[in-house]
Design a protein around this motif. Structure first.
Motif, PDB file in Angstrom:
ATOM      1  N   LEU A 126     -40.171 -18.591  13.299  1.00 39.17           N
ATOM      2  CA  LEU A 126     -39.456 -19.566  12.486  1.00 39.17           C
ATOM      3  C   LEU A 126     -38.115 -19.895  13.117  1.00 39.17           C
ATOM      4  CD1 LEU A 126     -37.065 -17.844  10.915  1.00 39.17           C
ATOM      5  CD2 LEU A 126     -38.922 -17.235   9.403  1.00 39.17           C
ATOM      6  N   LEU A 127     -37.619 -21.056  12.725  1.00 39.27           N
ATOM      7  CA  LEU A 127     -36.239 -21.408  13.047  1.00 39.27           C
ATOM      8  C   LEU A 127     -35.429 -21.018  11.829  1.00 39.27           C
ATOM      9  CD1 LEU A 127     -35.966 -25.013  14.574  1.00 39.27           C
ATOM     10  CD2 LEU A 127     -35.282 -22.856  15.612  1.00 39.27           C
ATOM     11  N   PRO A 128     -34.518 -20.059  11.939  1.00 38.99           N
ATOM     12  CA  PRO A 128     -33.745 -19.663  10.758  1.00 38.99           C
ATOM     13  C   PRO A 128     -32.790 -20.784  10.336  1.00 38.99           C
ATOM     14  CG  PRO A 128     -33.440 -18.110  12.586  1.00 38.99           C
ATOM     15  CD  PRO A 128     -34.129 -19.323  13.137  1.00 38.99           C
ATOM     16  N   PHE A 129     -32.447 -20.806   9.057  1.00 36.91           N
ATOM     17  CA  PHE A 129     -31.411 -21.736   8.605  1.00 36.91           C
ATOM     18  C   PHE A 129     -30.113 -21.421   9.345  1.00 36.91           C
ATOM     19  CE2 PHE A 129     -34.180 -22.763   5.116  1.00 36.91           C
ATOM     20  CZ  PHE A 129     -33.798 -24.046   4.756  1.00 36.91           C
ATOM     21  N   ALA A 130     -29.449 -22.459   9.867  1.00 37.18           N
ATOM     22  CA  ALA A 130     -28.142 -22.274  10.490  1.00 37.18           C
ATOM     23  C   ALA A 130     -27.089 -23.083   9.740  1.00 37.18           C
ATOM     24  CB  ALA A 130     -28.192 -22.702  11.954  1.00 37.18           C
ATOM     25  N   VAL A 131     -27.549 -23.981   8.861  1.00 38.32           N
ATOM     26  CA  VAL A 131     -26.658 -24.845   8.087  1.00 38.32           C
ATOM     27  C   VAL A 131     -26.629 -24.325   6.655  1.00 38.32           C
ATOM     28  CG1 VAL A 131     -26.456 -27.184   7.132  1.00 38.32           C
ATOM     29  CG2 VAL A 131     -27.113 -26.875   9.519  1.00 38.32           C
ATOM     30  N   ARG A 132     -25.417 -24.141   6.103  1.00 42.37           N
ATOM     31  CA  ARG A 132     -25.294 -23.686   4.720  1.00 42.37           C
ATOM     32  C   ARG A 132     -25.463 -24.853   3.753  1.00 42.37           C
ATOM     33  NH1 ARG A 132     -20.160 -19.730   5.789  1.00 42.37           N
ATOM     34  NH2 ARG A 132     -21.295 -17.772   5.848  1.00 42.37           N
ATOM     35  N   GLU A 133     -25.731 -24.539   2.478  1.00 44.68           N
ATOM     36  CA  GLU A 133     -25.931 -25.592   1.479  1.00 44.68           C
ATOM     37  C   GLU A 133     -24.696 -26.498   1.386  1.00 44.68           C
ATOM     38  OE1 GLU A 133     -26.949 -24.322  -2.491  1.00 44.68           O
ATOM     39  OE2 GLU A 133     -27.042 -26.391  -3.210  1.00 44.68           O
ATOM     40  N   LYS A 134     -23.527 -25.875   1.480  1.00 47.08           N
ATOM     41  CA  LYS A 134     -22.277 -26.636   1.396  1.00 47.08           C
ATOM     42  C   LYS A 134     -22.206 -27.683   2.517  1.00 47.08           C
ATOM     43  CE  LYS A 134     -17.303 -25.674   1.091  1.00 47.08           C
ATOM     44  NZ  LYS A 134     -16.762 -25.981   2.428  1.00 47.08           N
ATOM     45  N   GLN A 135     -22.612 -27.273   3.719  1.00 49.96           N
ATOM     46  CA  GLN A 135     -22.604 -28.204   4.856  1.00 49.96           C
ATOM     47  C   GLN A 135     -23.637 -29.311   4.653  1.00 49.96           C
ATOM     48  OE1 GLN A 135     -23.187 -24.712   7.426  1.00 49.96           O
ATOM     49  NE2 GLN A 135     -21.804 -25.710   8.867  1.00 49.96           N
ATOM     50  N   ALA A 136     -24.786 -28.943   4.059  1.00 52.29           N
ATOM     51  CA  ALA A 136     -25.816 -29.952   3.786  1.00 52.29           C
ATOM     52  C   ALA A 136     -25.246 -31.021   2.857  1.00 52.29           C
ATOM     53  CB  ALA A 136     -27.050 -29.293   3.174  1.00 52.29           C
ATOM     54  N   HIS A 137     -24.481 -30.565   1.837  1.00 52.33           N
ATOM     55  CA  HIS A 137     -23.821 -31.499   0.922  1.00 52.33           C
ATOM     56  C   HIS A 137     -22.885 -32.431   1.680  1.00 52.33           C
ATOM     57  CE1 HIS A 137     -24.507 -31.378  -3.355  1.00 52.33           C
ATOM     58  NE2 HIS A 137     -24.856 -30.116  -3.244  1.00 52.33           N
ATOM     59  N   GLU A 138     -22.090 -31.842   2.585  1.00 50.80           N
ATOM     60  CA  GLU A 138     -21.110 -32.639   3.323  1.00 50.80           C
ATOM     61  C   GLU A 138     -21.775 -33.713   4.176  1.00 50.80           C
ATOM     62  OE1 GLU A 138     -17.943 -28.941   3.539  1.00 50.80           O
ATOM     63  OE2 GLU A 138     -18.902 -29.630   5.384  1.00 50.80           O
TER      64      GLU A 138
END
Ligand SMILES: [Zn+2]
Ligand SMILES: [Zn+2]
Length: 385
Positions: A126-138
Protein backbone atom coordinates in the motif's frame (compact mmCIF):
# COMPACT_ATOMS: atom_id res chain seq x y z
CA UNK A 1 4.67 15.19 25.70
CA UNK A 2 5.02 11.56 26.69
CA UNK A 3 8.06 9.54 25.81
CA UNK A 4 7.20 7.08 23.05
CA UNK A 5 6.74 3.58 24.47
CA UNK A 6 8.39 0.67 22.67
CA UNK A 7 6.42 -0.75 19.72
CA UNK A 8 4.16 -3.70 20.56
CA UNK A 9 5.74 -7.08 19.83
CA UNK A 10 4.33 -7.95 16.41
CA UNK A 11 6.26 -10.32 14.24
CA UNK A 12 6.03 -10.28 10.46
CA UNK A 13 3.89 -12.99 8.93
CA UNK A 14 1.87 -13.33 12.11
CA UNK A 15 -1.58 -14.46 10.91
CA UNK A 16 -3.45 -12.57 13.62
CA UNK A 17 -1.73 -9.37 12.57
CA UNK A 18 -3.35 -9.60 9.14
CA UNK A 19 -6.75 -9.53 10.89
CA UNK A 20 -5.86 -6.86 13.36
CA UNK A 21 -7.70 -3.58 12.90
CA UNK A 22 -7.36 -2.18 16.42
CA UNK A 23 -4.15 -1.36 18.17
CA UNK A 24 -4.49 -0.53 21.87
CA UNK A 25 -2.17 2.13 23.28
CA UNK A 26 0.50 0.50 25.47
CA UNK A 27 0.19 3.49 27.88
CA UNK A 28 -3.56 3.83 28.38
CA UNK A 29 -5.32 1.23 26.25
CA UNK A 30 -7.14 3.72 23.99
CA UNK A 31 -7.10 3.22 20.22
CA UNK A 32 -3.98 4.06 18.25
CA UNK A 33 -4.47 5.70 14.86
CA UNK A 34 -2.04 5.95 11.99
CA UNK A 35 -0.89 9.57 11.74
CA UNK A 36 0.14 10.51 8.17
CA UNK A 37 2.22 13.46 9.38
CA UNK A 38 4.22 11.43 11.89
CA UNK A 39 4.25 8.20 9.83
CA UNK A 40 3.55 6.45 13.14
CA UNK A 41 0.50 5.37 15.14
CA UNK A 42 -0.61 7.98 17.67
CA UNK A 43 -2.87 7.41 20.69
CA UNK A 44 -6.25 9.16 20.41
CA UNK A 45 -6.20 9.73 24.19
CA UNK A 46 -2.68 10.30 25.56
CA UNK A 47 -0.86 11.15 22.29
CA UNK A 48 1.73 8.42 22.78
CA UNK A 49 3.44 7.49 19.52
CA UNK A 50 4.07 3.93 18.41
CA UNK A 51 6.27 3.43 15.38
CA UNK A 52 4.99 1.32 12.51
CA UNK A 53 7.62 -1.40 12.08
CA UNK A 54 9.20 -0.98 8.65
CA UNK A 55 9.11 -4.27 6.78
CA UNK A 56 11.98 -4.27 4.30
CA UNK A 57 11.11 -7.33 2.21
CA UNK A 58 10.07 -5.52 -1.00
CA UNK A 59 6.88 -7.61 -1.09
CA UNK A 60 5.01 -4.51 -2.24
CA UNK A 61 7.07 -4.30 -5.44
CA UNK A 62 6.89 -7.98 -6.43
CA UNK A 63 5.34 -8.57 -9.87
CA UNK A 64 3.10 -11.66 -9.99
CA UNK A 65 2.68 -13.75 -13.12
CA UNK A 66 -0.79 -12.89 -14.43
CA UNK A 67 -1.43 -15.92 -16.67
CA UNK A 68 -0.30 -18.35 -13.99
CA UNK A 69 -2.72 -16.79 -11.49
CA UNK A 70 -5.60 -16.91 -13.98
CA UNK A 71 -4.79 -20.50 -15.02
CA UNK A 72 -4.47 -21.83 -11.48
CA UNK A 73 -7.44 -19.89 -10.17
CA UNK A 74 -7.07 -17.39 -7.40
CA UNK A 75 -4.52 -18.40 -4.83
CA UNK A 76 -4.30 -15.09 -3.04
CA UNK A 77 -3.90 -14.85 0.68
CA UNK A 78 -7.32 -13.88 2.00
CA UNK A 79 -8.69 -12.60 5.28
CA UNK A 80 -12.17 -12.12 6.76
CA UNK A 81 -13.08 -8.64 7.96
CA UNK A 82 -16.37 -7.06 9.07
CA UNK A 83 -17.65 -5.18 6.02
CA UNK A 84 -20.64 -3.37 4.59
CA UNK A 85 -21.90 -3.47 1.01
CA UNK A 86 -23.22 -0.21 -0.39
CA UNK A 87 -26.36 -0.93 -2.40
CA UNK A 88 -26.04 2.36 -4.27
CA UNK A 89 -22.49 2.29 -5.67
CA UNK A 90 -21.45 -1.32 -5.10
CA UNK A 91 -18.53 -0.58 -2.78
CA UNK A 92 -17.56 -3.18 -0.18
CA UNK A 93 -16.04 -1.33 2.76
CA UNK A 94 -14.58 -2.45 6.07
CA UNK A 95 -16.78 -1.27 8.94
CA UNK A 96 -16.93 -2.04 12.63
CA UNK A 97 -20.20 -3.63 13.76
CA UNK A 98 -20.58 -1.03 16.53
CA UNK A 99 -20.15 2.07 14.33
CA UNK A 100 -23.18 4.33 14.40
CA UNK A 101 -22.66 6.28 11.21
CA UNK A 102 -23.02 4.06 8.19
CA UNK A 103 -22.55 6.51 5.35
CA UNK A 104 -20.84 5.24 2.24
CA UNK A 105 -17.69 7.37 1.83
CA UNK A 106 -17.90 7.05 -1.95
CA UNK A 107 -21.51 7.92 -2.79
CA UNK A 108 -22.67 9.44 0.50
CA UNK A 109 -25.73 7.20 0.82
CA UNK A 110 -26.81 5.66 4.11
CA UNK A 111 -26.07 1.95 4.10
CA UNK A 112 -28.89 -0.10 5.61
CA UNK A 113 -27.28 -3.53 5.17
CA UNK A 114 -25.87 -5.34 8.19
CA UNK A 115 -22.17 -5.65 8.83
CA UNK A 116 -21.09 -9.13 7.77
CA UNK A 117 -17.79 -10.98 7.77
CA UNK A 118 -16.44 -10.87 4.22
CA UNK A 119 -13.48 -12.72 2.82
CA UNK A 120 -11.22 -10.64 0.64
CA UNK A 121 -7.72 -10.50 -0.78
CA UNK A 122 -4.88 -9.32 1.42
CA UNK A 123 -3.12 -6.68 -0.70
CA UNK A 124 0.63 -7.10 -1.14
CA UNK A 125 1.36 -3.46 -0.53
CA UNK A 126 0.00 0.00 0.00
CA UNK A 127 0.85 3.64 -0.29
CA UNK A 128 0.45 4.98 3.25
CA UNK A 129 -1.40 8.24 3.82
CA UNK A 130 1.11 11.11 3.83
CA UNK A 131 -1.45 13.95 3.80
CA UNK A 132 -3.39 14.75 6.98
CA UNK A 133 -7.12 15.53 6.97
CA UNK A 134 -6.35 19.16 7.79
CA UNK A 135 -4.14 19.43 4.70
CA UNK A 136 -6.84 17.78 2.59
CA UNK A 137 -9.21 20.53 3.77
CA UNK A 138 -6.69 23.21 2.83
CA UNK A 139 -6.06 21.94 -0.69
CA UNK A 140 -9.80 21.47 -1.22
CA UNK A 141 -10.57 25.08 -0.32
CA UNK A 142 -7.75 26.38 -2.46
CA UNK A 143 -9.13 24.32 -5.34
CA UNK A 144 -12.70 25.48 -4.80
CA UNK A 145 -11.71 29.14 -4.63
CA UNK A 146 -9.81 28.85 -7.90
CA UNK A 147 -12.83 27.47 -9.82
CA UNK A 148 -14.16 29.72 -12.50
CA UNK A 149 -17.92 29.99 -12.79
CA UNK A 150 -18.50 28.43 -9.37
CA UNK A 151 -21.01 30.06 -6.99
CA UNK A 152 -19.25 32.49 -4.61
CA UNK A 153 -20.37 30.71 -1.41
CA UNK A 154 -19.01 27.33 -2.55
CA UNK A 155 -16.01 27.35 -0.19
CA UNK A 156 -18.04 28.10 2.94
CA UNK A 157 -20.55 25.38 1.96
CA UNK A 158 -17.74 22.82 2.00
CA UNK A 159 -16.12 24.13 5.18
CA UNK A 160 -18.13 22.05 7.63
CA UNK A 161 -17.62 18.67 6.03
CA UNK A 162 -15.39 15.87 7.29
CA UNK A 163 -13.16 13.79 5.11
CA UNK A 164 -13.15 10.00 5.17
CA UNK A 165 -9.71 8.45 4.68
CA UNK A 166 -10.15 5.39 2.47
CA UNK A 167 -7.63 2.93 1.10
CA UNK A 168 -8.86 2.06 -2.37
CA UNK A 169 -7.98 -1.33 -3.90
CA UNK A 170 -6.03 -1.15 -7.14
CA UNK A 171 -4.49 -3.48 -9.71
CA UNK A 172 -1.39 -2.55 -11.66
CA UNK A 173 -0.48 -4.42 -14.86
CA UNK A 174 2.75 -4.77 -16.80
CA UNK A 175 2.90 -6.27 -20.29
CA UNK A 176 5.03 -6.35 -23.42
CA UNK A 177 3.23 -6.02 -26.74
CA UNK A 178 4.17 -6.71 -30.37
CA UNK A 179 1.70 -5.46 -32.99
CA UNK A 180 1.70 -6.12 -36.76
CA UNK A 181 -0.33 -3.64 -38.70
CA UNK A 182 -1.38 -2.62 -42.19
CA UNK A 183 -2.58 0.86 -43.03
CA UNK A 184 -2.24 3.92 -45.22
CA UNK A 185 -0.03 6.98 -45.03
CA UNK A 186 -1.54 10.24 -46.27
CA UNK A 187 0.48 13.07 -47.79
CA UNK A 188 -0.96 16.48 -48.59
CA UNK A 189 -0.10 17.67 -52.08
CA UNK A 190 -0.99 20.71 -54.13
CA UNK A 191 -2.26 24.00 -52.87
CA UNK A 192 -5.38 26.12 -52.92
CA UNK A 193 -8.26 24.39 -54.71
CA UNK A 194 -5.96 21.56 -55.89
CA UNK A 195 -5.02 20.61 -52.36
CA UNK A 196 -5.61 16.90 -51.79
CA UNK A 197 -4.42 13.85 -49.83
CA UNK A 198 -2.45 11.08 -51.55
CA UNK A 199 -2.57 7.70 -49.78
CA UNK A 200 0.13 4.99 -49.83
CA UNK A 201 -0.30 1.47 -48.47
CA UNK A 202 2.02 0.70 -45.56
CA UNK A 203 2.63 -2.11 -43.10
CA UNK A 204 4.91 -2.59 -40.12
CA UNK A 205 5.45 -3.78 -36.58
CA UNK A 206 5.48 -1.76 -33.37
CA UNK A 207 6.42 -3.07 -29.96
CA UNK A 208 6.76 -1.70 -26.47
CA UNK A 209 6.46 -2.31 -22.75
CA UNK A 210 3.76 -1.11 -20.38
CA UNK A 211 4.69 -0.49 -16.78
CA UNK A 212 2.20 -0.28 -13.90
CA UNK A 213 -0.96 0.46 -15.86
CA UNK A 214 -3.36 1.32 -13.03
CA UNK A 215 -6.85 -0.15 -12.93
CA UNK A 216 -9.09 0.56 -9.99
CA UNK A 217 -10.24 -2.53 -8.10
CA UNK A 218 -13.17 -0.41 -6.97
CA UNK A 219 -16.27 0.36 -9.00
CA UNK A 220 -16.81 3.54 -7.03
CA UNK A 221 -13.86 5.78 -7.87
CA UNK A 222 -12.74 4.79 -11.35
CA UNK A 223 -13.16 8.28 -12.88
CA UNK A 224 -10.82 9.81 -10.32
CA UNK A 225 -8.28 7.06 -10.74
CA UNK A 226 -8.05 7.12 -14.49
CA UNK A 227 -7.47 10.82 -14.76
CA UNK A 228 -7.53 13.30 -12.00
CA UNK A 229 -5.75 11.81 -8.99
CA UNK A 230 -2.74 10.45 -10.88
CA UNK A 231 0.23 10.20 -10.69
CA UNK A 232 0.69 7.86 -7.72
CA UNK A 233 4.29 7.71 -6.46
CA UNK A 234 4.49 3.90 -6.49
CA UNK A 235 8.14 4.08 -5.45
CA UNK A 236 6.85 4.84 -1.92
CA UNK A 237 4.97 1.53 -1.63
CA UNK A 238 5.13 -0.24 1.73
CA UNK A 239 4.52 -3.89 2.44
CA UNK A 240 0.90 -4.31 3.55
CA UNK A 241 0.56 -3.89 7.31
CA UNK A 242 -2.71 -3.24 9.11
CA UNK A 243 -1.00 -0.58 11.29
CA UNK A 244 -1.28 1.78 8.30
CA UNK A 245 -5.04 1.14 8.27
CA UNK A 246 -5.61 2.10 11.92
CA UNK A 247 -8.16 4.94 11.88
CA UNK A 248 -8.83 4.59 8.15
CA UNK A 249 -11.22 2.56 6.06
CA UNK A 250 -10.20 -0.04 3.52
CA UNK A 251 -12.33 -0.91 0.56
CA UNK A 252 -12.33 -4.49 -0.72
CA UNK A 253 -11.67 -5.40 -4.37
CA UNK A 254 -14.96 -5.54 -6.30
CA UNK A 255 -13.26 -5.67 -9.72
CA UNK A 256 -11.53 -9.03 -10.22
CA UNK A 257 -8.02 -9.70 -11.53
CA UNK A 258 -9.18 -10.73 -15.04
CA UNK A 259 -11.76 -7.96 -15.47
CA UNK A 260 -9.14 -5.50 -14.32
CA UNK A 261 -6.70 -6.82 -16.91
CA UNK A 262 -9.31 -6.44 -19.70
CA UNK A 263 -9.69 -2.80 -18.70
CA UNK A 264 -5.91 -2.38 -18.58
CA UNK A 265 -5.63 -3.89 -22.07
CA UNK A 266 -8.14 -1.38 -23.42
CA UNK A 267 -5.82 1.37 -22.21
CA UNK A 268 -2.84 -0.40 -23.79
CA UNK A 269 -4.65 -0.77 -27.15
CA UNK A 270 -5.32 2.96 -27.27
CA UNK A 271 -1.60 3.61 -26.74
CA UNK A 272 -0.66 0.98 -29.37
CA UNK A 273 -2.80 2.86 -31.93
CA UNK A 274 -0.77 5.97 -31.12
CA UNK A 275 2.46 4.02 -31.67
CA UNK A 276 1.17 2.74 -35.04
CA UNK A 277 0.19 6.24 -36.17
CA UNK A 278 3.60 7.59 -35.17
CA UNK A 279 5.22 4.69 -37.06
CA UNK A 280 3.16 5.35 -40.22
CA UNK A 281 4.06 9.04 -40.16
CA UNK A 282 3.02 11.42 -42.96
CA UNK A 283 0.26 14.01 -42.73
CA UNK A 284 -2.55 11.55 -41.95
CA UNK A 285 -2.81 7.88 -41.03
CA UNK A 286 -5.34 5.10 -41.50
CA UNK A 287 -5.07 1.78 -39.68
CA UNK A 288 -6.60 -1.03 -41.76
CA UNK A 289 -5.73 -3.97 -39.51
CA UNK A 290 -3.67 -4.66 -36.43
CA UNK A 291 -2.87 -7.80 -34.46
CA UNK A 292 -1.30 -7.50 -31.02
CA UNK A 293 0.45 -10.21 -29.05
CA UNK A 294 0.91 -9.58 -25.35
CA UNK A 295 3.55 -11.33 -23.27
CA UNK A 296 5.32 -11.02 -19.90
CA UNK A 297 2.04 -9.98 -18.26
CA UNK A 298 2.31 -9.40 -14.55
CA UNK A 299 0.33 -7.62 -11.84
CA UNK A 300 0.40 -6.20 -8.35
CA UNK A 301 -2.52 -5.67 -5.98
CA UNK A 302 -2.30 -2.58 -3.85
CA UNK A 303 -4.18 -0.10 -1.71
CA UNK A 304 -4.01 3.60 -2.55
CA UNK A 305 -4.93 6.37 -0.08
CA UNK A 306 -7.77 8.78 -0.89
CA UNK A 307 -9.44 11.45 1.25
CA UNK A 308 -13.10 11.73 0.21
CA UNK A 309 -15.74 14.23 1.24
CA UNK A 310 -19.13 15.47 0.05
CA UNK A 311 -20.57 18.92 0.42
CA UNK A 312 -24.01 20.39 -0.14
CA UNK A 313 -24.83 23.35 -2.31
CA UNK A 314 -28.32 24.41 -3.34
CA UNK A 315 -29.79 21.05 -2.44
CA UNK A 316 -27.24 18.93 -4.26
CA UNK A 317 -24.30 16.89 -2.97
CA UNK A 318 -20.89 17.05 -4.63
CA UNK A 319 -17.95 14.70 -4.16
CA UNK A 320 -14.37 15.84 -3.66
CA UNK A 321 -11.36 13.57 -3.38
CA UNK A 322 -7.74 14.22 -2.54
CA UNK A 323 -4.77 11.95 -3.31
CA UNK A 324 -3.62 10.88 0.18
CA UNK A 325 0.05 10.82 -0.91
CA UNK A 326 0.43 13.87 -3.11
CA UNK A 327 -2.46 16.17 -2.10
CA UNK A 328 -3.72 16.36 -5.70
CA UNK A 329 -7.41 17.22 -5.67
CA UNK A 330 -10.36 16.19 -7.82
CA UNK A 331 -13.84 17.57 -7.44
CA UNK A 332 -17.30 17.46 -8.79
CA UNK A 333 -18.31 21.07 -8.94
CA UNK A 334 -21.34 23.20 -9.43
CA UNK A 335 -21.53 26.03 -11.94
CA UNK A 336 -23.16 29.35 -11.23
CA UNK A 337 -25.62 30.08 -14.04
CA UNK A 338 -25.20 33.81 -13.50
CA UNK A 339 -21.39 33.63 -13.78
CA UNK A 340 -21.59 31.26 -16.76
CA UNK A 341 -23.84 33.64 -18.70
CA UNK A 342 -21.63 36.62 -17.92
CA UNK A 343 -18.54 34.59 -18.89
CA UNK A 344 -20.07 33.40 -22.16
CA UNK A 345 -21.03 36.95 -23.09
CA UNK A 346 -17.50 38.22 -22.35
CA UNK A 347 -15.96 35.37 -24.38
CA UNK A 348 -18.29 36.10 -27.31
CA UNK A 349 -17.32 39.78 -27.38
CA UNK A 350 -13.61 38.87 -27.14
CA UNK A 351 -14.05 36.37 -29.97
CA UNK A 352 -15.65 39.00 -32.23
CA UNK A 353 -12.88 41.49 -31.47
CA UNK A 354 -10.11 38.92 -32.02
CA UNK A 355 -11.69 37.73 -35.30
CA UNK A 356 -11.77 41.29 -36.61
CA UNK A 357 -8.13 41.83 -35.62
CA UNK A 358 -6.86 38.59 -37.18
CA UNK A 359 -8.56 39.16 -40.53
CA UNK A 360 -7.22 42.71 -40.60
CA UNK A 361 -3.58 41.83 -39.91
CA UNK A 362 -3.01 38.47 -41.61
CA UNK A 363 -5.73 37.86 -44.16
CA UNK A 364 -6.59 34.23 -45.05
CA UNK A 365 -3.81 31.74 -44.34
CA UNK A 366 -3.48 28.01 -44.86
CA UNK A 367 -2.64 25.92 -41.84
CA UNK A 368 -0.09 23.13 -42.24
CA UNK A 369 -0.13 20.25 -39.81
CA UNK A 370 2.85 18.18 -38.82
CA UNK A 371 2.34 15.21 -36.54
CA UNK A 372 4.17 15.98 -33.29
CA UNK A 373 7.32 13.94 -32.88
CA UNK A 374 7.20 11.44 -29.99
CA UNK A 375 3.69 12.56 -29.11
CA UNK A 376 3.04 9.18 -27.57
CA UNK A 377 5.75 9.24 -24.91
CA UNK A 378 4.50 9.49 -21.34
CA UNK A 379 5.66 7.91 -18.13
CA UNK A 380 3.11 5.10 -18.49
CA UNK A 381 4.88 3.12 -21.13
CA UNK A 382 8.13 2.84 -23.01
CA UNK A 383 7.97 2.14 -26.74
CA UNK A 384 11.06 0.32 -28.02
CA UNK A 385 11.87 2.92 -30.62
ZN1 LIG B 1 -2.64 6.31 25.16
ZN1 LIG C 1 -21.81 3.89 -1.99
Amino acid sequence: MNTPPPPPPLSKGDETRRDQRHFPCPNCGADLRFDPGAAAMVCTHCEAEVEVPHVDDEAAQVEHDLLEHIRKGLDFETVETPSLNCETCGASIEFDADEHSRLCPFCDSAIVADVTLQRHIVPQGLLPFAVREKQAHEVMHKWLKARWFAPSHISSAAAVEHFAGVYVPTWTYDAYSVTDYTGKRGRRVGSGKNRRMVWTKVSGTVSGAFDDVLVSGSQSVSAEFKDALTPWPLGNLETYQTEFLAGFRAENHTVGLEDGYLEGQEFMRVKIRDWIKADIGGDAQKITSSTSTFSKQSFKHLLLPVWITHYSLEGRRYRMSVNGQTGKVYGQRPFSTKKLLAGALAAFVAFLLLGALVSLSFGPKMRTDHPPANAQATSWFKPDN
